[in-house]
Design a protein around this motif. Structure first.
Motif, PDB file in Angstrom:
ATOM      1  N   UNK A 144       0.850  -1.190   0.000  1.00  0.00           N
ATOM      2  CA  UNK A 144       0.000   0.000   0.000  1.00  0.00           C
ATOM      3  C   UNK A 144       0.886   1.240   0.000  1.00  0.00           C
ATOM      4  N   UNK A 145       0.568   2.190  -0.849  1.00  0.00           N
ATOM      5  CA  UNK A 145       1.348   3.422  -0.931  1.00  0.00           C
ATOM      6  C   UNK A 145       1.067   4.295   0.292  1.00  0.00           C
ATOM      7  N   UNK A 146       1.977   5.218   0.607  1.00  0.00           N
ATOM      8  CA  UNK A 146       1.711   6.172   1.701  1.00  0.00           C
ATOM      9  C   UNK A 146       0.409   6.921   1.433  1.00  0.00           C
ATOM     10  N   UNK A 147      -0.399   7.058   2.463  1.00  0.00           N
ATOM     11  CA  UNK A 147      -1.698   7.716   2.307  1.00  0.00           C
ATOM     12  C   UNK A 147      -1.533   9.224   2.241  1.00  0.00           C
ATOM     13  N   UNK A 153      -8.515  15.513   6.044  1.00  0.00           N
ATOM     14  CA  UNK A 153      -8.828  16.942   5.904  1.00  0.00           C
ATOM     15  C   UNK A 153     -10.304  17.150   5.578  1.00  0.00           C
ATOM     16  N   UNK A 154     -10.876  16.230   4.788  1.00  0.00           N
ATOM     17  CA  UNK A 154     -12.305  16.320   4.486  1.00  0.00           C
ATOM     18  C   UNK A 154     -13.137  16.136   5.749  1.00  0.00           C
ATOM     19  N   UNK A 155     -12.752  15.195   6.601  1.00  0.00           N
ATOM     20  CA  UNK A 155     -13.460  15.003   7.870  1.00  0.00           C
ATOM     21  C   UNK A 155     -13.354  16.246   8.725  1.00  0.00           C
ATOM     22  N   UNK A 156     -12.161  16.821   8.763  1.00  0.00           N
ATOM     23  CA  UNK A 156     -11.964  18.051   9.545  1.00  0.00           C
ATOM     24  C   UNK A 156     -12.825  19.190   9.011  1.00  0.00           C
ATOM     25  N   UNK A 211      -6.640  23.980  13.141  1.00  0.00           N
ATOM     26  CA  UNK A 211      -6.249  22.612  13.471  1.00  0.00           C
ATOM     27  C   UNK A 211      -4.735  22.438  13.436  1.00  0.00           C
ATOM     28  N   UNK A 212      -4.267  21.629  14.361  1.00  0.00           N
ATOM     29  CA  UNK A 212      -2.871  21.213  14.355  1.00  0.00           C
ATOM     30  C   UNK A 212      -2.722  20.104  13.313  1.00  0.00           C
ATOM     31  N   UNK A 213      -1.848  20.303  12.330  1.00  0.00           N
ATOM     32  CA  UNK A 213      -1.744  19.343  11.228  1.00  0.00           C
ATOM     33  C   UNK A 213      -1.270  17.975  11.697  1.00  0.00           C
ATOM     34  N   UNK A 214      -0.665  17.911  12.867  1.00  0.00           N
ATOM     35  CA  UNK A 214      -0.257  16.613  13.402  1.00  0.00           C
ATOM     36  C   UNK A 214      -1.464  15.720  13.663  1.00  0.00           C
ATOM     37  N   UNK A 216      -4.130  15.654  11.802  1.00  0.00           N
ATOM     38  CA  UNK A 216      -4.487  15.120  10.482  1.00  0.00           C
ATOM     39  C   UNK A 216      -3.591  13.929  10.146  1.00  0.00           C
ATOM     40  N   UNK A 217      -2.295  14.088  10.390  1.00  0.00           N
ATOM     41  CA  UNK A 217      -1.348  12.994  10.110  1.00  0.00           C
ATOM     42  C   UNK A 217      -1.651  11.784  10.990  1.00  0.00           C
ATOM     43  N   UNK A 218      -2.025  12.025  12.229  1.00  0.00           N
ATOM     44  CA  UNK A 218      -2.324  10.917  13.148  1.00  0.00           C
ATOM     45  C   UNK A 218      -3.527  10.121  12.672  1.00  0.00           C
ATOM     46  N   UNK A 219      -4.584  10.816  12.244  1.00  0.00           N
ATOM     47  CA  UNK A 219      -5.771  10.126  11.741  1.00  0.00           C
ATOM     48  C   UNK A 219      -5.444   9.362  10.466  1.00  0.00           C
ATOM     49  N   UNK A 220      -4.648   9.955   9.592  1.00  0.00           N
ATOM     50  CA  UNK A 220      -4.251   9.272   8.359  1.00  0.00           C
ATOM     51  C   UNK A 220      -3.463   8.007   8.669  1.00  0.00           C
TER      52      UNK A 220
END
Length: 532
Positions: A144-147, A153-156, A211-214, A216-220
């Motif tokens: 699987x490629x990196x997400x 971001x859409x959820x946010x 939002x803290x972009x971290x 977003x990365x955590x959810x991804x």
């Protein structure tokens, strides 16, 4: 409460049509976790791995029961829209939303998906389910490629838009799709829906703007872990090859296990043999014990031994199951060859009239795929082979069906139903004929190899089996008696049908499986040495 967008008639037609086509093209489509699918009216994002182009989307559309979700809003690359082709019509008629990818546009300034994201948020607020592939592109690769962070971001964004609505919630339904051989006729597919993640403005304030972009990365990263856990995610084809062989030695051919169990077992061995991951992560674990240097060296040697063993099997053209048993006498092998060849010829003769109906379909798809492969490299074209086979097979199949009815006028009222029935039974007879012929050729190879070489190979396999069992039981925590364990585990799809009554009564069922091997496809030769 939102009720969702009404289902367009074209979407219903596409769902019915491709449910039929997919059942013809793939031998078994096993769907797990449908109870996890949020019902129509609950905003939902369906997120899945993406390895088979348009086929992935069609598979998800047909795998989700209509009683649970009336429709699934799809997304596709914008370059597939606006063409006078069946594929373009298919995509647009299903209510698909076009997304621009930077790689498709030389001038990156023209890549603006703001309006698209707005439409997706409106659809979610109406209670629709939206399908997104976070890898960002379909790819012919074992892993699987990196997400990308678009789903998070859409959820946010949609939570932020509804931050003042205490009753608003959105579900993230992650799905793992595994093709045993994604482009081969009558292969098998596993679709696993994981327990959904539910988000509300109250329970997830960290996703509200600013939002803290971290976050977003955590959810991804959570999405990636969940989707990866349900499929064979490997850094190389060689690792998949070794893991499949280890799984076969541990749970030999004939073990009544579901496709889901088989995929998860292969993944377990992929993780065990992924030595680079263990080297990069000093805290990596196998089972409950830390991976020490001697254990790593032992795993590396076992991987080399398995590769050497598989290479020899590939040179001989023999499957591991033939080596597992003690070498048979020449008389016994010759008798089995006679039985298999006779049965194969009988089935080929019975199916010959129907094969004439299938011939235009096979020739059309072969020609289309042959020309398509020339358009680009493997990594950029081979993920669309199944899509081309499905579409060209569908069009040519409909031409054969309706053409046969027209040519047999005034008996069209009968041939309209008899032709598809004959084609279906022909496929069944032909599958069994090919299986018998493959068994004949495999037995012939045993004679050519000779008893001394087979006996030596059997001894080597016994040594590998002992090492695999130690790894599986002592390190990975797998059961000591896999055949008894998997036979008693839940799940309907268990491979080959057992018993004469069960086999006979289900012969005409479209759900019936004749295959003993989840890696089997409809080919005159066996796939001894293929990972995908």
């Amino acid at each position: 409460m939102p009720t969702g967008t009404p289902t367009p008639w074209s979407y219903v037609l596409i769902r019915l049509l491709f449910r039929f086509v997919l059942k013809i093209f793939y031998g078994s489509i096993v769907v797990e976790g449908t109870h996890n699918i949020p019902l129509t009216g609950r905003p939902c994002i369906v997120s899945a791995n993406h390895s088979n182009s348009l086929t992935d989307a069609l598979l998800l559309v047909t795998a989700i029961p209509p009683k649970d979700r009336n429709m699934l809003r799809l997304t596709a690359k914008a370059t597939q829209f606006g063409h006078r082709t069946f594929t373009s019509w298919l995509i647009e008629s299903a209510g698909t939303v076009p997304i621009k990818r930077r790689k498709d546009y030389v001038d990156s300034s023209t890549v603006d998906n703001t309006e698209v994201m707005g439409k997706l948020m409106e659809a979610l607020e109406l209670g629709d389910a939206v399908c997104l592939f976070p890898e960002g592109m379909s790819r012919y690769h074992p892993g699987i490629a990196p997400f990308k962070t678009g789903v998070a971001r859409l959820i946010s964004d949609v939570l932020t838009r509804n931050r003042n609505n205490p009753e608003f919630e959105i579900c993230l339904l992650n799905c793992s799709v595994t093709y045993m051989h994604r482009q081969h006729f009558r292969s098998d597919v596993l679709v696993t829906f994981h327990p959904p993640m539910t988000f509300t403005p109250k329970t997830h304030p960290e996703l509200l703007a600013p939002i803290d972009y971290n976050n977003i990365r955590s959810l991804t990263a959570q999405m990636h872990d969940q989707i990866s856990s349900g499929t064979i995610d490997s850094p190389s084809w060689d690792l998949v090859r070794v893991a499949k062989l280890a799984a076969r030695i541990y749970a030999p051919l004939g073990t009544r296990m579901t496709l889901g169990d088989h995929v998860r077992l292969v993944r377990t061995f992929v993780e065990a043999f992924n030595l680079k991951a263990a080297d990069n992560n000093p805290d990596a674990h196998l089972g409950d014990e830390e991976t020490t240097a001697p254990e790593t060296a032992e795993l590396a040697q076992l991987r080399v031994d398995l590769t050497t063993y598989q290479d020899q099997l590939a040179r001989w053209g023999i499957k591991d199951d033939r080596i597992r048993r003690q070498p048979r006498s020449r008389i016994f092998i010759l008798w089995r060859m006679f039985v298999r060849l006779t049965w194969s010829l009988c089935l080929f003769c019975i199916s010959f009239p129907g094969q004439l109906l299938w011939l235009p379909i096979f020739l059309t798809t072969f020609y289309a795929v042959h020309n398509f492969k020339k358009t680009g490299p493997i990594w950029d074209t081979w993920d669309e082979i199944a899509q081309y086979k499905l579409i060209y097979g569908l069009i040519s199949g409909l031409c054969v069906w309706f053409g046969s009815a027209a040519l047999t006028f005034p008996f069209s009222v009968f041939t309209f139903f008899l032709v598809p029935a004959l084609m279906w039974m022909t496929l069944r007879w032909f599958e069994d004929a090919v299986s018998a012929f493959r068994a004949f050729t495999s037995l012939m190879r045993l004679l050519l190899v000779g008893k001394p070489a087979l006996r030596s190979m059997h001894v080597r396999r016994e040594e590998l089996h002992a090492s695999i069992m130690r790894l599986a039981v002592q390190t990975l925590g797998l059961p000591e008696e896999p055949e008894a364990y998997f036979a008693g585990l839940g799940g309907k799809e268990k491979g080959r049908v057992r018993g004469r009554w069960e086999s006979g009564s289900r012969y005409f069922s479209i759900k019936r499986r004749r295959k003993r091997d989840w890696n089997e496809t409809l080919r005159l030769y066996e796939l001894h040495d293929i990972a995908d």
